[in-house]
Motif scaffolding. Sequence first.
Motif: not given
Length: 305
Positions: A48, A52, A70, A72, A88-90, A216
């Motif tokens: 993750d 990211e 993001g 995280e 963002i969601d990695p 996200w």
Amino acid sequence: MSTNLHPMLNVAIKAARAAGAIINRAALDVEAVRVSQKQVNDFVTEVDHASEQTIIETLLTAYPGHGILGEETGSTHGAKDSEFVWIIDPLDGTTNFIHGFPVYCVSIALAVKGKVEQAVIYDPSRNDLFTATKGRGAYMNDRRIRVSKRTQLKESLISTGFPFRKGDNFPAYLAMMSEVMQRTAGLRRPGAAALDLAYVAAGFTDGFFETGLQPWDVAAGSLLVTEAGGLVGNFTGESDFLEQKECLAGNPRIYGQLVPLLNKYSKFASAGDKAAARQAAANVTTLTVPSAPAEDDERDQSAFE
């Protein structure tokens, strides 16, 4: 990269594919991936974080004046006051990933003045790329996609996400599931909300609902759905849902039939509707749910208050 796409979408695609490459390499030996726990049943991995970081570096190299939100890292990167914010969601579907269950994705959206205008969802295990630019339609692997044409709930396949955190309102969710399952052809829980929304956009499923989602989780998918001709909102059908932790999506006819089923479970429902939701939950849990341990008794009653 395509010269026909919006330049910002091309950069997002580059970032998503770079993150996907990291995820695919790690998936070759998922047992070796370091996993930590943010809270009960809510996991984060070194993948993750690496995904990211790669996304952020790619986006800010191209657009250093843009903001970042993001999963995280929050908003610690990028400009803090920009009208352009990348959401963002990695690695959406981390729990699936760490079990080797191949349903997870990278989700990247660009919001301009609070409205999502670019979206990329990339499924690295299938190499499926979903993209959308506001006003230009939605695509899967360069093919235009549209929501399904089903008009009857009884013929529809609906996806959802089950509650999994301490404090989630399990009785309310069981009642919602009961309402939907009895009226549809099937209910599915793949485990990655961003992909769930992409699948609604592509017509693979006819609708989707879930609570507790963050921006996200749904930002990119929501644009895909609307650009594919569908509707997205909260459980009462209001379109301003991104920060409300309620998401309902579907083709227009199925969406219109899901709202009356689910609106009483919304935290924005009327007092009378919430009373009906409490009764429905009580009816379901009386039959099916064992008593919870004492330490789990403090449940989130937001849907009923």
